[in-house]
Design a protein around this motif. Structure first.
Motif, PDB file in Angstrom:
ATOM      1  N   ASP A   1      51.444  31.768  64.689  1.00 14.21           N
ATOM      2  CA  ASP A   1      50.414  32.933  64.232  1.00 14.21           C
ATOM      3  C   ASP A   1      49.295  32.725  65.346  1.00 14.21           C
ATOM      4  O   ASP A   1      48.459  31.788  64.974  1.00 14.21           O
TER       5      ASP A   1
ATOM      6  N   HIS B   1      47.442  32.297  57.076  1.00 13.38           N
ATOM      7  CA  HIS B   1      46.851  33.427  56.716  1.00 13.38           C
ATOM      8  C   HIS B   1      47.484  34.289  55.718  1.00 13.38           C
ATOM      9  O   HIS B   1      48.730  34.315  55.364  1.00 13.38           O
TER      10      HIS B   1
ATOM     11  N   ALA C   1      47.025  34.685  66.142  1.00 12.16           N
ATOM     12  CA  ALA C   1      46.262  35.917  66.037  1.00 12.16           C
ATOM     13  C   ALA C   1      44.815  35.733  66.881  1.00 12.16           C
ATOM     14  O   ALA C   1      44.348  36.681  67.556  1.00 12.16           O
ATOM     15  N   TRP C   2      44.529  34.619  66.870  1.00 17.73           N
ATOM     16  CA  TRP C   2      42.979  34.207  67.693  1.00 17.73           C
ATOM     17  C   TRP C   2      43.143  33.649  68.767  1.00 17.73           C
ATOM     18  O   TRP C   2      42.306  33.193  69.541  1.00 17.73           O
TER      19      TRP C   2
ATOM     20  N   SER D   1      46.591  38.870  68.052  1.00 21.47           N
ATOM     21  CA  SER D   1      45.534  40.133  67.697  1.00 21.47           C
ATOM     22  C   SER D   1      45.132  40.368  68.975  1.00 21.47           C
ATOM     23  O   SER D   1      43.938  39.920  69.386  1.00 21.47           O
TER      24      SER D   1
ATOM     25  N   HIS E   1      43.155  43.213  69.471  1.00 20.80           N
ATOM     26  CA  HIS E   1      41.912  43.538  69.004  1.00 20.80           C
ATOM     27  C   HIS E   1      40.944  42.782  68.700  1.00 20.80           C
ATOM     28  O   HIS E   1      39.636  42.732  68.495  1.00 20.80           O
ATOM     29  N   LYS E   2      41.184  41.140  68.261  1.00 25.90           N
ATOM     30  CA  LYS E   2      40.248  40.270  67.845  1.00 25.90           C
ATOM     31  C   LYS E   2      39.401  39.899  69.086  1.00 25.90           C
ATOM     32  O   LYS E   2      37.990  39.846  68.724  1.00 25.90           O
TER      33      LYS E   2
ATOM     34  N   GLY F   1      48.166  45.103  63.551  1.00 27.68           N
ATOM     35  CA  GLY F   1      47.574  44.079  63.622  1.00 27.68           C
ATOM     36  C   GLY F   1      48.646  42.753  63.858  1.00 27.68           C
ATOM     37  O   GLY F   1      49.862  43.054  63.435  1.00 27.68           O
ATOM     38  N   SER F   2      48.298  41.670  63.743  1.00 28.52           N
ATOM     39  CA  SER F   2      49.099  40.368  63.595  1.00 28.52           C
ATOM     40  C   SER F   2      49.740  40.354  62.027  1.00 28.52           C
ATOM     41  O   SER F   2      50.979  39.742  62.212  1.00 28.52           O
ATOM     42  N   SER F   3      49.156  40.948  61.481  1.00 32.65           N
ATOM     43  CA  SER F   3      49.838  40.981  60.045  1.00 32.65           C
ATOM     44  C   SER F   3      51.371  41.601  59.933  1.00 32.65           C
ATOM     45  O   SER F   3      52.280  40.716  59.676  1.00 32.65           O
TER      46      SER F   3
HETATM   47  C1  LIG Z   1      45.223  33.317  61.335  1.00 32.60           C
HETATM   48  C2  LIG Z   1      45.521  34.902  61.186  1.00 32.60           C
HETATM   49  N1  LIG Z   1      46.555  35.488  61.190  1.00 32.60           N
HETATM   50  C3  LIG Z   1      46.759  36.820  61.128  1.00 32.60           C
HETATM   51  C4  LIG Z   1      45.524  37.419  60.998  1.00 32.60           C
HETATM   52  C5  LIG Z   1      45.897  38.712  60.711  1.00 32.60           C
HETATM   53  O1  LIG Z   1      45.719  39.832  61.846  1.00 32.60           O
HETATM   54  P1  LIG Z   1      45.424  41.431  61.930  1.00 32.60           P
HETATM   55  O2  LIG Z   1      44.052  41.380  61.243  1.00 32.60           O
HETATM   56  O3  LIG Z   1      45.575  41.713  63.270  1.00 32.60           O
HETATM   57  O4  LIG Z   1      46.440  42.074  61.075  1.00 32.60           O
HETATM   58  C6  LIG Z   1      44.313  36.871  60.923  1.00 32.60           C
HETATM   59  C7  LIG Z   1      43.044  37.777  60.795  1.00 32.60           C
HETATM   60  O5  LIG Z   1      42.023  37.327  60.263  1.00 32.60           O
HETATM   61  C8  LIG Z   1      44.109  35.639  61.001  1.00 32.60           C
HETATM   62  O6  LIG Z   1      43.000  34.970  61.089  1.00 32.60           O
END
Ligand SMILES: Cc1ncc(COP(=O)(O)O)c(C=O)c1O
Length: 499
Positions: free
Chosen positions: A211, A131, A213-214, A239, A241-242, A105-107
């Motif tokens: 970030d 996040h 991600a969304w 992300s 996948h989101k 994920g973005s993590s």
């Molecule tokens: C703002 C933000 N950054 C990063 C993430 C992490 O993304 P991932 O679940 O793809 O690792 C999230 C997940 O909800 C998020 O809301």
């Protein structure tokens, strides 16, 4: 193996940009056609050794396609040709110099980018609606956060992003800052003015990481906010996948060469993820890139229209309010996010979620004390939107006496207010800690992360001084079934503080 595979998106690759290709997906197909008998991982061997129920639920095809990347996809050696070509195509689609496919994920991308850009003691200007993964990146790197609070809409109490002026003022106060790290769009779909922020930071030689991600869909439709890379930032994680068509965990880290060295990012991406990449997840990134590059505009035309229809119909239901750009007084907004407020029905978002999920078969993305969030994506149809609207219409009739009793409990104001920093997140995380009753923790320094999930924004970050309003917010949330990630005591009767 990953390091061998994550080679640069070369100029040669760029000359071969053809978005109808999907090198990783094609590689899986080739492997299966060759009929190889594998004496390698994964141990289920094309599904033969898998549990019977797993085989039934996933289907034979999914398990057969779960092959190794090196020695599986596209070649019998470990050159990483397919991954490199797929990443070059993604870099073109997201307007980056280099893209790195992420399996966690973005993590993983937040961890990797910060590990590449900053080190122990470096100052990072970072929005407090960060996040969990960005906070973890601060712990991993030992960097010192300088938190910025997103402006709040005065009545709706919704974050309105970070302004260029806020960043400029923070850089004036901290001219030694190395990095600006922002979350844009916010969980509610509100972007910051990234082009202006990038210009201000770059004028001082400061790197900008977003970030996003969304926002993986932003580059592909003009009604959506400008994407981070198009706005000129140096790194952006998104992300896949989101809200696009990839499998869960799929994400991309996009990089612009200059202030950050893409080869160093390649190294840190290799450090932040598994050495056994799932070809299934990688292929799903590749396929979603192809889908968006070739058909993104049409698919998102339909999605944006569905979201507009859903928003209009929900807003017409008594007791239901749905955020929009006009109400927030902002120009850019992710229209595909439906942030629904049920406060006027006199129920919490959690209670609404229970009813929606278990009585109407409608699954929200998240709920909190006052509302819920729903995603409208390229996977929605007029029928799915009808189902959502009909469920709310019934809920509204059932709670017609309303209430509005919980307006004061809207989460974001308390959550994104930076506490006073007593030490860095890393120092606090590794400090001697003791458990203390949460009710008596006012004034103590938090040693742990306390994160309502979703949306994953820490109410308490390690190193922050705990305050009564955050305690009250957490106790209220816990009493209403808020799921908390991070604390050693999941009931939150106690919290770990620096001894
Ligand atoms: C703002 C933000 N950054 C990063 C993430 C992490 O993304 P991932 O679940 O793809 O690792 C999230 C997940 O909800 C998020 O809301």
């Amino acid at each position: 193996m990953t390091e061998l595979l994550l080679e640069r998106n070369s100029d040669m690759d760029r000359e071969r940009i053809d978005h109808s290709r999907a090198p990783i997906l094609d590689g899986i197909t080739d492997y299966l056609h060759r009929g190889i008998v594998p004496f390698s991982t994964p141990g289920h061997k094309l599904g033969v050794g898998a549990d019977a129920e797993l085989r039934e639920v996933l289907g034979e095809a999914v398990l057969r396609a779960d092959i190794p990347l090196g020695g599986g996809v596209g070649d019998t050696h470990f050159s990483g040709e397919a991954l490199r070509a797929a990443e070059a195509l993604a870099a073109d689609a997201w307007n980056a110099d280099r893209s790195f496919f992420l399996l966690n994920g973005s993590s993983a991308g937040n961890h990797a980018f910060l590990l590449a850009a900053v080190g122990p003691g470096d100052k990072v200007i970072v929005s407090r609606d960060l996040h969990k993964s960005l906070l973890v990146a601060l712990i991993l790197t030992g960097a010192e956060p300088v938190y910025l609070s997103p402006r709040l809409h005065p009545e709706l109490n919704v974050g309105l992003g970070i302004t260029a002026d806020q960043v400029a003022a923070a850089l004036d106060r901290h001219p030694d800052a190395k990095l600006v790290a922002l979350v844009s769009p916010s969980y509610c779909g509100v972007p910051s003015d990234l082009a202006a922020i990038a210009a201000i930071a770059h004028a001082r030689g400061v790197t900008v990481h977003v970030d996003e991600a969304w926002g993986p869909h932003f580059p592909f439709h003009p009604a959506l906010p400008p994407s981070a890379m198009t706005s000129g930032v140096d790194g952006a994680v998104t992300s896949m996948h989101k809200v696009l068509g990839s499998l869960t965990q799929a994400a991309i880290l996009n990089v612009r060469a200059g202030l950050v060295d893409p080869d160093r990012v390649r190294t840190t991406v290799g450090m932040a993820q598994t050495t056994s990449p799932s070809a299934l997840i990688l292929a799903s990134i590749d396929a979603a890139r192809r889908q968006m590059a070739l058909h993104g505009r049409d698919l998102l035309d339909r999605t944006v229209a569905l979201a507009a229809d859903a928003r209009r119909r929900l807003q017409a239901i008594p007791g239901i309010a749905v955020l929009d750009a006009e109400e927030l007084g902002i120009a850019e907004f992710d229209l595909t996010k439906l942030v629904v407020d049920v406060d006027a029905l006199g129920i919490t978002g959690y209670e609404a979620e229970q009813a929606l999920r278990y009585r109407f078969g409608v699954g929200p993305e998240m709920s909190d004390l006052v509302g819920l969030v729903f995603l409208i994506t390229i996977g929605d149809t007029p029928e799915s939107v009808d189902r959502l609207v009909d469920a709310f219409a019934t809920l509204s009739r059932e709670h017609s006496r309303g209430g509005g009793r919980r307006a004061e409990l809207r989460s974001s104001g308390t959550v994104i207010a930076p506490g006073r920093q007593a030490m860095t997140p890393r120092e606090a995380f590794f400090a001697q800690a003791k458990a203390t009753p949460l009710a008596a923790a006012n004034g103590e320094v938090s040693a742990e992360l306390v994160i309502p999930y979703p949306p994953g924004i820490p109410v308490l970050a390690p190193g922050e001084i705990i305050t009564d309003d955050k305690i009250a917010y957490l106790r209220e949330g816990a009493a209403h079934g808020m799921y908390l990630s991070g604390p050693a005591d999941p009931t939150l009767a106690t919290i770990r503080v620096v001894a």
